[in-house]
Design an enzyme around this catalytic site. Sequence first.
Site, PDB file in Angstrom:
ATOM      1  N   CYS A 259      -2.388   4.661   7.313  1.00  0.00           N
ATOM      2  CA  CYS A 259      -1.394   3.642   7.646  1.00  0.00           C
ATOM      3  C   CYS A 259       0.024   4.003   7.192  1.00  0.00           C
ATOM      4  CB  CYS A 259      -1.796   2.299   7.025  1.00  0.00           C
ATOM      5  SG  CYS A 259      -3.235   1.526   7.787  1.00  0.00           S
ATOM      6  N   LEU A 260       0.258   3.994   5.886  1.00  0.00           N
ATOM      7  CA  LEU A 260       1.630   4.056   5.381  1.00  0.00           C
ATOM      8  C   LEU A 260       2.393   5.320   5.759  1.00  0.00           C
ATOM      9  CD1 LEU A 260       1.527   2.312   1.897  1.00  0.00           C
ATOM     10  CD2 LEU A 260       1.761   1.363   4.173  1.00  0.00           C
TER      11      LEU A 260
END
Length: 418
Positions: A259-260
Amino acid sequence: MRVVVVGQGYVGLPLAVRAAEVGHQVIGYDVDERRVKSLAAGESYVEDVTSERLARALERGTYRPSELARDCGGFDVAVVTVPTPLQDGAPDLRYIEESAHTLARFLRPGATVILESTTYPGTTEELFAPILEDGSGLTAGADFHLGYSPERIDPGNTVWGFQQTPKVVSGVDAASLKAVEAFYGQLVDTTVPVRSPKEAELAKLLENTFRHVNIALVNEIAMFARHLDIDVWQSIEAASSKPFGFMKFTPGPGVGGHCLPIDPSYLNWRVQRELGQNFRFVELANDINNHMPEYVTRRVVDALNAKRRSVNGSRILLLGLAYKKNTGDARESPAVRIAQLLLDMGAKVRAVDPHVVEGVKVDARLARVEATRKELAAADVVVLLTDHDSFDYQMITEHASFVLDTRNRMTGPKVEVL
């Protein structure tokens, strides 16, 4: 219903097994034959689905993994949970496109198709839908239901699992939203409907951009605080005592996972392409978080310099390769980057991680060992990168000559925190 879940990784497998547990007939479709064979043997590689839980679904006959596209035929609901990486800074949606082409061959009137893969706002209606329509001859909304529901899997989270985490749902029209919400309503405790897929797609990017920016904030503060002789960890704890207006984030060696390091860049790419502007918060957060592995490496070099030792030839023990504690997920892990940097500088690097399997792609020069007293004592520097609960922190502080703790799990005269 007959349910097809495309992609059997950290997102798709928990969804597929949960759908099987409530009584649906589920096909877990994945193009990775080795992964399919492992699943068929009842061997789970995802912390959120135990091998015992997987075995029960297999024994009941409600879940069957397959690498054969023809097994997707006859579905009532199909959910796409494939990766969406970046390629030269731009979204790489080939796996979504391939999934859409596959499902289009078997799409029937009245069926429901849901995209879960993280992507930029507009993907469901502007890219995914046309492929489904062209390949099937059907029209989204009029002939089949189509929606988007962003995945919210947090690997290793024992409190907020798939069932307990509220599920954002959307559809291209009212009937699609109703069908998507009805499906997930059987699987999770709470659904959160929004107006259209674009709002749902943006919600996912907003969640991760919020985390990304705030982690970058505390990472930069941590670097400044050290030079100002301030204990940033105490400051964070003190600030988090405020019952409103503050949310606790902590520094670390960088960001990782699916994700990040990726998702906020999807939003930045969309803004640049559609509006001709830069998303400055994302660009700044990327710059800070992407350079944290270099900062940690510099701290190791500084520690060795204080001992009048060169990093070239020094023995360094890394504790943790996963991007977050208590998981085996090393995707985009800053620990892997730190290992590569130190190896390139000539260090003899060894790593400990009881959760990360051997198949994870790390530098071939990196030796995998166990955290024994002998290994700890032999290292010139021990670096805690992932604070797994299985590590014996008391033993580490007793036997290591010097520890760089990037997670603030240890104290003592031989420990230096990030």
